[in-house]
Motif scaffolding. Structure first.
Motif, PDB file in Angstrom:
ATOM      1  N   THR A   1       0.945  -1.146   0.010  1.00  0.00           N
ATOM      2  CA  THR A   1      -0.003  -0.034  -0.054  1.00  0.00           C
ATOM      3  C   THR A   1       0.813   1.287  -0.039  1.00  0.00           C
ATOM      4  O   THR A   1       0.304   2.607  -0.096  1.00  0.00           O
ATOM      5  N   SER A   2       1.792   1.087   0.106  1.00  0.00           N
ATOM      6  CA  SER A   2       2.939   2.172   0.021  1.00  0.00           C
ATOM      7  C   SER A   2       2.852   3.088  -1.273  1.00  0.00           C
ATOM      8  O   SER A   2       2.776   2.377  -2.374  1.00  0.00           O
ATOM      9  N   THR A   3       3.197   4.243  -1.212  1.00  0.00           N
ATOM     10  CA  THR A   3       3.029   5.020  -2.767  1.00  0.00           C
ATOM     11  C   THR A   3       4.509   5.525  -2.900  1.00  0.00           C
ATOM     12  O   THR A   3       5.538   5.264  -2.185  1.00  0.00           O
TER      13      THR A   3
ATOM     14  N   LYS B   1      -3.939  -2.205  -7.479  1.00  0.00           N
ATOM     15  CA  LYS B   1      -3.033  -0.859  -6.833  1.00  0.00           C
ATOM     16  C   LYS B   1      -3.383   0.204  -7.505  1.00  0.00           C
ATOM     17  O   LYS B   1      -3.940   0.437  -8.602  1.00  0.00           O
TER      18      LYS B   1
ATOM     19  N   GLN C   1       0.718   3.635  -5.981  1.00  0.00           N
ATOM     20  CA  GLN C   1       1.209   2.237  -5.235  1.00  0.00           C
ATOM     21  C   GLN C   1       2.100   1.433  -6.209  1.00  0.00           C
ATOM     22  O   GLN C   1       3.003   0.801  -5.893  1.00  0.00           O
TER      23      GLN C   1
ATOM     24  N   ALA D   1       5.511   2.424  -6.667  1.00  0.00           N
ATOM     25  CA  ALA D   1       6.486   2.436  -5.277  1.00  0.00           C
ATOM     26  C   ALA D   1       7.589   1.509  -5.338  1.00  0.00           C
ATOM     27  O   ALA D   1       8.816   2.025  -5.036  1.00  0.00           O
TER      28      ALA D   1
ATOM     29  N   ASP E   1       5.895  -5.629  -3.923  1.00  0.00           N
ATOM     30  CA  ASP E   1       5.405  -4.884  -2.837  1.00  0.00           C
ATOM     31  C   ASP E   1       6.508  -4.228  -1.943  1.00  0.00           C
ATOM     32  O   ASP E   1       6.390  -4.411  -0.722  1.00  0.00           O
TER      33      ASP E   1
END
Length: 316
Positions: free
Chosen positions: A16-18, A250, A254, A257, A278
């Motif tokens: 979920t990180s951008t 995503k 995301q 990332a 991820d």
């Protein structure tokens, strides 16, 4: 096992990180970057994040008019005016050669992001299958043509955007371009994405003494122009085949990332020849699964063979 997992690289970031979160606090002032396919999808957001950290970014794109609009947008959102646009058609060896010949000075980060996914059987004028030609051979020639520029940067990184599609096929060396076997577009896509991962393995081995490292990644399922050859009916079929009945899509931010992490994070200093998803190094794939990395995508013997074949192919 083709790759050491005892020293697996993990980070504070996740699915979920951008891109903005991954790049936060990193200063790329003075660094020069090339991002292929940077006029749409995750390529734009990759370029934007690197520009926001102060890098001088060249958008290597087929459509320079779209590229210029993208560059203007990146400048408007980041305040960075050092955004350039250059023509690049990865399926055309002449275009790749012209791009590399025009490059001057060091190159710190090369993001091999552009790609084509799932078209009907299409061949280049040389007879190469279009997905392998674009996704692998074009990027291979680009990186080799920029090798001296990368070596001059002292600690350069290459980011090779692969896919979980690599799980569907190794590189079939006996018939890479589907001259003998029936064409299956997703298997063809899969072998091109395996080639992206194998490139990172062999580039790191060959160029480590030049301070160059290369890593591959799976960006995640992102709805972009990459899926333009998938109609609604096929999309429903693909969704139904996924565990749980669907992709966990995503956002584009995301999806970019992991590319940004590999391009810029100090956590990856000196790390090469690995495959990430991820924002963490991927674990070995499990039978029937859609995550992780297959042994065939990290096999050093296959990586060396692919490099030799690619050199011979590009030499004509």
């Amino acid at each position: 096992m083709a790759q050491p997992f005892t020293d697996r690289i993990t980070t504070p970031f996740s699915a979920t990180s951008t891109a903005a979160e991954v790049i936060e606090g990193i200063d790329l002032a003075g660094r020069r970057v090339v991002v292929t396919g940077a006029a749409s999808g995750i390529g734009v957001e990759t370029a934007r994040a690197l520009a926001d950290a102060g890098a001088e970014v060249t958008l290597a794109v087929r459509d320079t008019a779209v590229g210029r609009r993208t560059a203007d947008d990146i400048t408007a959102t980041t305040g960075n005016s050092h955004i350039h646009v250059a023509p690049l058609d990865l399926a055309d060896p002449g275009s790749v050669a012209a791009f590399t010949a025009a490059w001057d000075g060091p190159l710190h980060i090369l993001v091999n992001n552009a790609g084509i996914s799932g078209p009907p059987l299409t061949r280049t004028p040389q007879g190469w299958e279009i997905q392998f030609a674009t996704n692998h051979l074009g990027h291979f020639a680009l990186a080799r043509g920029l090798h001296l520029a990368l070596a001059a940067a002292a600690g350069a990184r290459i980011v090779s955007v692969s896919s979980s599609g690599h799980l569907t096929s190794p590189v079939v060396f006996d018939d890479i371009h589907y001259h003998e076997r029936p064409y299956e577009r997703w298997a063809a896509y899969g072998q091109s994405k395996t080639a992206n991962a194998l490139f990172a393995v062999e580039a790191t081995r060959r160029w480590a003494d030049d301070g160059i490292t290369a890593n591959a990644l799976m960006p995640g399922a992102v709805q972009t122009n990459l899926g333009r050859y998938i109609d609604a009916e096929e999309m429903q079929r693909l969704l139904a085949q996924q565990p749980g009945g669907g992709f966990n899509f995503k956002t584009i931010a995301q999806g970019a990332a992991t590319s940004v992490l590999l391009a810029a994070s100090p956590l990856l200093d000196g790390v090469g020849g690995r495959y990430f998803e991820d924002c963490n190094q991927a674990l070995p794939a499990q039978p029937g699964g859609d995550r992780g990395v297959a042994d065939h995508a990290l096999d050093p013997a296959a990586a060396a063979r692919l490099w030799q074949i690619s050199e011979k192919t590009m030499a004509g």
